[in-house]
Design a protein around this motif. Structure first.
Motif, PDB file in Angstrom:
ATOM      1  N   LEU A  73       0.832  -1.206   0.000  1.00 56.74           N
ATOM      2  CA  LEU A  73       0.000   0.000   0.000  1.00 56.74           C
ATOM      3  C   LEU A  73       0.868   1.257   0.000  1.00 56.74           C
ATOM      4  CD1 LEU A  73      -2.810   1.295   0.216  1.00 56.74           C
ATOM      5  CD2 LEU A  73      -2.603   1.101   2.693  1.00 56.74           C
ATOM      6  N   GLU A  74       1.906   1.259   0.816  1.00 51.65           N
ATOM      7  CA  GLU A  74       2.806   2.415   0.873  1.00 51.65           C
ATOM      8  C   GLU A  74       3.479   2.644  -0.478  1.00 51.65           C
ATOM      9  OE1 GLU A  74       6.563   4.117   3.491  1.00 51.65           O
ATOM     10  OE2 GLU A  74       5.904   2.065   3.784  1.00 51.65           O
ATOM     11  N   ASN A  75       3.950   1.580  -1.119  1.00 57.55           N
ATOM     12  CA  ASN A  75       4.583   1.712  -2.435  1.00 57.55           C
ATOM     13  C   ASN A  75       3.588   2.238  -3.469  1.00 57.55           C
ATOM     14  OD1 ASN A  75       7.029   0.794  -1.459  1.00 57.55           O
ATOM     15  ND2 ASN A  75       6.665  -1.324  -2.060  1.00 57.55           N
ATOM     16  N   GLY A  76       2.382   1.731  -3.435  1.00 60.92           N
ATOM     17  CA  GLY A  76       1.350   2.194  -4.358  1.00 60.92           C
ATOM     18  C   GLY A  76       1.002   3.653  -4.144  1.00 60.92           C
ATOM     19  N   LEU A  77       0.864   4.055  -2.886  1.00 63.17           N
ATOM     20  CA  LEU A  77       0.545   5.451  -2.576  1.00 63.17           C
ATOM     21  C   LEU A  77       1.691   6.381  -2.967  1.00 63.17           C
ATOM     22  CD1 LEU A  77      -1.267   5.152   0.867  1.00 63.17           C
ATOM     23  CD2 LEU A  77      -2.272   5.761  -1.331  1.00 63.17           C
ATOM     24  N   ASN A  78       2.927   5.937  -2.744  1.00 57.18           N
ATOM     25  CA  ASN A  78       4.078   6.749  -3.147  1.00 57.18           C
ATOM     26  C   ASN A  78       4.102   6.957  -4.657  1.00 57.18           C
ATOM     27  OD1 ASN A  78       5.079   7.198  -0.585  1.00 57.18           O
ATOM     28  ND2 ASN A  78       6.459   5.453  -0.635  1.00 57.18           N
ATOM     29  N   ALA A  79       3.801   5.901  -5.407  1.00 58.19           N
ATOM     30  CA  ALA A  79       3.771   6.009  -6.867  1.00 58.19           C
ATOM     31  C   ALA A  79       2.654   6.963  -7.303  1.00 58.19           C
ATOM     32  CB  ALA A  79       3.584   4.630  -7.501  1.00 58.19           C
ATOM     33  N   LEU A  80       1.478   6.835  -6.706  1.00 58.32           N
ATOM     34  CA  LEU A  80       0.365   7.722  -7.044  1.00 58.32           C
ATOM     35  C   LEU A  80       0.691   9.177  -6.707  1.00 58.32           C
ATOM     36  CD1 LEU A  80      -2.750   5.677  -5.879  1.00 58.32           C
ATOM     37  CD2 LEU A  80      -2.185   6.344  -8.209  1.00 58.32           C
ATOM     38  N   PHE A  81       1.275   9.385  -5.541  1.00 58.32           N
ATOM     39  CA  PHE A  81       1.625  10.729  -5.100  1.00 58.32           C
ATOM     40  C   PHE A  81       2.664  11.354  -6.031  1.00 58.32           C
ATOM     41  CE2 PHE A  81       4.109  13.664  -2.434  1.00 58.32           C
ATOM     42  CZ  PHE A  81       3.093  14.523  -2.056  1.00 58.32           C
ATOM     43  N   SER A  82       3.670  10.579  -6.389  1.00 61.98           N
ATOM     44  CA  SER A  82       4.713  11.073  -7.286  1.00 61.98           C
ATOM     45  C   SER A  82       4.127  11.448  -8.641  1.00 61.98           C
ATOM     46  CB  SER A  82       5.794  10.004  -7.450  1.00 61.98           C
ATOM     47  OG  SER A  82       6.761  10.413  -8.374  1.00 61.98           O
ATOM     48  N   ASP A  83       3.263  10.595  -9.183  1.00 57.15           N
ATOM     49  CA  ASP A  83       2.623  10.872 -10.465  1.00 57.15           C
ATOM     50  C   ASP A  83       1.758  12.130 -10.385  1.00 57.15           C
ATOM     51  OD1 ASP A  83       1.853  10.235 -13.195  1.00 57.15           O
ATOM     52  OD2 ASP A  83      -0.098   9.660 -12.343  1.00 57.15           O
ATOM     53  N   ALA A  84       1.001  12.259  -9.316  1.00 57.13           N
ATOM     54  CA  ALA A  84       0.137  13.432  -9.142  1.00 57.13           C
ATOM     55  C   ALA A  84       0.982  14.704  -9.034  1.00 57.13           C
ATOM     56  CB  ALA A  84      -0.749  13.268  -7.911  1.00 57.13           C
ATOM     57  N   MET A  85       2.088  14.647  -8.313  1.00 58.07           N
ATOM     58  CA  MET A  85       2.955  15.816  -8.161  1.00 58.07           C
ATOM     59  C   MET A  85       3.560  16.228  -9.508  1.00 58.07           C
ATOM     60  SD  MET A  85       2.872  17.057  -5.163  1.00 58.07           S
ATOM     61  CE  MET A  85       4.284  18.117  -5.187  1.00 58.07           C
ATOM     62  N   GLN A  86       3.943  15.251 -10.329  1.00 58.27           N
ATOM     63  CA  GLN A  86       4.492  15.569 -11.645  1.00 58.27           C
ATOM     64  C   GLN A  86       3.432  16.232 -12.528  1.00 58.27           C
ATOM     65  OE1 GLN A  86       6.107  11.909 -13.148  1.00 58.27           O
ATOM     66  NE2 GLN A  86       7.951  12.029 -11.884  1.00 58.27           N
ATOM     67  N   ARG A  87       2.207  15.713 -12.477  1.00 51.58           N
ATOM     68  CA  ARG A  87       1.132  16.320 -13.267  1.00 51.58           C
ATOM     69  C   ARG A  87       0.831  17.737 -12.794  1.00 51.58           C
ATOM     70  NH1 ARG A  87      -3.508  13.656 -12.390  1.00 51.58           N
ATOM     71  NH2 ARG A  87      -2.601  12.011 -11.157  1.00 51.58           N
ATOM     72  N   ILE A  88       0.787  17.931 -11.486  1.00 47.73           N
ATOM     73  CA  ILE A  88       0.500  19.261 -10.925  1.00 47.73           C
ATOM     74  C   ILE A  88       1.607  20.238 -11.313  1.00 47.73           C
ATOM     75  CG2 ILE A  88       0.378  20.563  -8.766  1.00 47.73           C
ATOM     76  CD1 ILE A  88      -1.136  18.108  -7.600  1.00 47.73           C
ATOM     77  N   ASN A  89       2.871  19.803 -11.206  1.00 50.18           N
ATOM     78  CA  ASN A  89       3.981  20.677 -11.601  1.00 50.18           C
ATOM     79  C   ASN A  89       3.887  21.052 -13.070  1.00 50.18           C
ATOM     80  OD1 ASN A  89       5.244  20.929  -9.128  1.00 50.18           O
ATOM     81  ND2 ASN A  89       6.565  19.159  -9.427  1.00 50.18           N
ATOM     82  N   GLY A  90       3.506  20.100 -13.911  1.00 48.55           N
ATOM     83  CA  GLY A  90       3.334  20.385 -15.339  1.00 48.55           C
ATOM     84  C   GLY A  90       2.234  21.389 -15.579  1.00 48.55           C
ATOM     85  N   HIS A  91       1.100  21.202 -14.906  1.00 49.19           N
ATOM     86  CA  HIS A  91      -0.021  22.140 -15.064  1.00 49.19           C
ATOM     87  C   HIS A  91       0.358  23.535 -14.572  1.00 49.19           C
ATOM     88  CE1 HIS A  91      -2.754  19.142 -16.469  1.00 49.19           C
ATOM     89  NE2 HIS A  91      -2.797  18.478 -15.333  1.00 49.19           N
ATOM     90  N   LEU A  92       1.048  23.601 -13.442  1.00 48.26           N
ATOM     91  CA  LEU A  92       1.468  24.906 -12.916  1.00 48.26           C
ATOM     92  C   LEU A  92       2.448  25.593 -13.856  1.00 48.26           C
ATOM     93  CD1 LEU A  92       1.885  24.209  -9.097  1.00 48.26           C
ATOM     94  CD2 LEU A  92       0.174  25.633 -10.191  1.00 48.26           C
TER      95      LEU A  92
END
Length: 100
Positions: free
Chosen positions: A37-56
């Motif tokens: 679960l921790e590995n999955g959440l870390n992957a999701l969080f990292s992906d979301a942060m990359q998308r947010i940085n791109g949008h910003l």
């Protein structure tokens, strides 16, 4: 009677041992699931942060270009102003010499 007493003692002693085994088994399974679960959440969080940085970055780019353009204009105006001040100072010197 002796047989039932023996079975009771055996049951009473084996019950905690079985409970400990079950508890350890559940704990191992829980830790394994928690790690997944921790590995999955870390992957999701990292992906979301990359998308947010791109949008910003996409949203800020026009403003960044504007600010850089204004900075260039202000630097140019500042240089012209310094040149004008130097010319005015030079002219004042010539005028002062001519009036003497």
């Amino acid at each position: 009677l002796l047989c039932s007493a023996t079975l009771t003692v055996a049951g009473v002693t084996s019950l905690p041992l079985g409970s400990r085994y079950i508890a350890r088994s559940f704990e191992k399974e829980w830790m394994s699931n928690a790690s997944k679960l921790e590995n999955g959440l870390n992957a999701l969080f990292s992906d979301a942060m990359q998308r947010i940085n791109g949008h910003l970055s996409d949203a800020i780019n026009p403003y960044t270009r504007y600010v850089k353009s204004e900075e260039t204009s202000l630097i140019s105006l500042h240089k012209e102003m310094e040149s004008g001040i130097a010319d005015a100072t030079r002219l004042r010197g010539h005028i002062n010499k001519a009036c003497e």
